[in-house]
Design a protein around this motif. Structure first.
Motif, PDB file in Angstrom:
ATOM      1  N   GLN A   1       0.713  -1.131   0.122  1.00 12.50           N
ATOM      2  CA  GLN A   1      -0.105   0.110   0.066  1.00 12.50           C
ATOM      3  C   GLN A   1       0.723   1.292   0.072  1.00 12.50           C
ATOM      4  O   GLN A   1       2.051   1.220   0.745  1.00 12.50           O
ATOM      5  N   GLU A   2       0.491   2.235  -0.658  1.00 11.70           N
ATOM      6  CA  GLU A   2       1.036   3.609  -0.677  1.00 11.70           C
ATOM      7  C   GLU A   2       0.822   4.337   0.466  1.00 11.70           C
ATOM      8  O   GLU A   2      -0.187   4.761   0.881  1.00 11.70           O
TER       9      GLU A   2
ATOM     10  N   THR B   1       4.696   8.242 -14.231  1.00 14.00           N
ATOM     11  CA  THR B   1       4.275   7.584 -12.938  1.00 14.00           C
ATOM     12  C   THR B   1       5.265   8.479 -12.068  1.00 14.00           C
ATOM     13  O   THR B   1       6.444   8.616 -12.170  1.00 14.00           O
TER      14      THR B   1
ATOM     15  N   LEU C   1      -3.606   5.769  -6.918  1.00 14.91           N
ATOM     16  CA  LEU C   1      -4.003   4.513  -7.018  1.00 14.91           C
ATOM     17  C   LEU C   1      -3.736   4.078  -5.544  1.00 14.91           C
ATOM     18  O   LEU C   1      -3.328   4.683  -4.758  1.00 14.91           O
ATOM     19  N   LYS C   2      -4.652   3.157  -5.106  1.00 18.30           N
ATOM     20  CA  LYS C   2      -4.620   2.755  -3.690  1.00 18.30           C
ATOM     21  C   LYS C   2      -3.260   1.920  -3.590  1.00 18.30           C
ATOM     22  O   LYS C   2      -2.743   2.008  -2.362  1.00 18.30           O
ATOM     23  N   ASN C   3      -3.015   1.269  -4.653  1.00 26.49           N
ATOM     24  CA  ASN C   3      -1.470   0.591  -4.518  1.00 26.49           C
ATOM     25  C   ASN C   3      -0.586   0.914  -5.536  1.00 26.49           C
ATOM     26  O   ASN C   3      -0.866   0.962  -6.760  1.00 26.49           O
ATOM     27  N   ALA C   4       0.562   1.639  -5.316  1.00 26.41           N
ATOM     28  CA  ALA C   4       1.432   2.128  -6.030  1.00 26.41           C
ATOM     29  C   ALA C   4       2.087   0.969  -7.040  1.00 26.41           C
ATOM     30  O   ALA C   4       2.825   1.210  -8.216  1.00 26.41           O
TER      31      ALA C   4
ATOM     32  N   ALA D   1       1.032   1.021 -10.533  1.00 24.69           N
ATOM     33  CA  ALA D   1       1.305   2.303 -11.646  1.00 24.69           C
ATOM     34  C   ALA D   1       1.855   1.915 -13.147  1.00 24.69           C
ATOM     35  O   ALA D   1       1.242   2.471 -13.949  1.00 24.69           O
TER      36      ALA D   1
ATOM     37  N   ARG E   1       2.249   6.568  -6.164  1.00 25.50           N
ATOM     38  CA  ARG E   1       1.076   6.170  -6.553  1.00 25.50           C
ATOM     39  C   ARG E   1       0.279   6.821  -7.465  1.00 25.50           C
ATOM     40  O   ARG E   1      -0.851   6.500  -7.801  1.00 25.50           O
ATOM     41  N   TYR E   2       0.938   7.887  -8.366  1.00 27.11           N
ATOM     42  CA  TYR E   2       0.309   8.698  -9.296  1.00 27.11           C
ATOM     43  C   TYR E   2       0.711   8.297 -10.756  1.00 27.11           C
ATOM     44  O   TYR E   2       1.918   8.103 -11.105  1.00 27.11           O
TER      45      TYR E   2
ATOM     46  N   ASP F   1      -7.907   5.227  -6.251  1.00 35.06           N
ATOM     47  CA  ASP F   1      -8.203   6.072  -5.161  1.00 35.06           C
ATOM     48  C   ASP F   1      -8.965   7.432  -5.305  1.00 35.06           C
ATOM     49  O   ASP F   1      -9.918   7.581  -4.878  1.00 35.06           O
TER      50      ASP F   1
END
Length: 163
Positions: free
Chosen positions: A24-25, A137, A95-98, A101, A140-141, A75
């Motif tokens: 998780q990020e 990327t 994102l909920k999880n990086a 990406a 998480r973006y 997210d």
């Protein structure tokens, strides 16, 4: 013996609970609206832009224009696009999880290729701008920038995320 088993069980539970967050990020999520304003302000050549985001009532449906990635793993996001049919687009997906990406980036690359194909038919003068889209990327973006001043817009993104 019971004490050792209980201690071992507690230790195992602690490890499991700490691993539940693995992948998780933990980077704090920024305001997508404020981020969009900062990025749009970085390019004074942008035409009138429309805005959609994860705050909209039909957010998952709107997101499908940009990506076919599983919306349950997103997210938040925003997409600003030209209201005048030009190639300009700026989008950020949190994102909920990086770890997702790269997979999301591939869907954005596909979106860009669809835009290029569309502009070849619709408005060839915009094709080159779409072909030069910046997609990258950052944790998480996942970010898409199609504008005259892409590097300034990217710099605004980088500055905003660091704050």
């Amino acid at each position: 013996m019971k004490r050792k088993k209980c201690s071992l069980l507690i230790a195992v539970l602690c490890v499991l609970l700490s691993c539940m967050g693995c992948g998780q990020e933990d980077t704090p999520l920024v305001s997508m609206y404020d981020l969009s304003r900062a990025m749009l302000a970085a390019d004074d050549t942008l035409p009138e832009m429309s805005y959609v985001s994860s705050s909209d009532e039909n957010a998952s449906e709107l997101f499908s224009y940009l990506s076919d990635f599983d919306y349950a793993l997103i997210d938040s996001y925003f997409l600003s696009y030209s209201s005048k049919g030009l190639a300009d687009e700026i989008a950020v997906i949190a994102l909920k999880n990086a770890a997702d990406a790269d997979a999301v980036k591939k869907t954005i690359d596909a979106h860009v290729q669809n835009r290029v194909a569309m502009y070849k038919q619709y408005d060839p003068s915009q094709t080159n701008r779409a072909e030069e889209a910046m997609v990258f990327t950052s944790g998480r973006y996942v970010v898409l920038i199609i504008s005259e001043k892409q590097h300034e817009v990217k710099s605004a993104f980088d500055t905003f995320i660091k704050e």
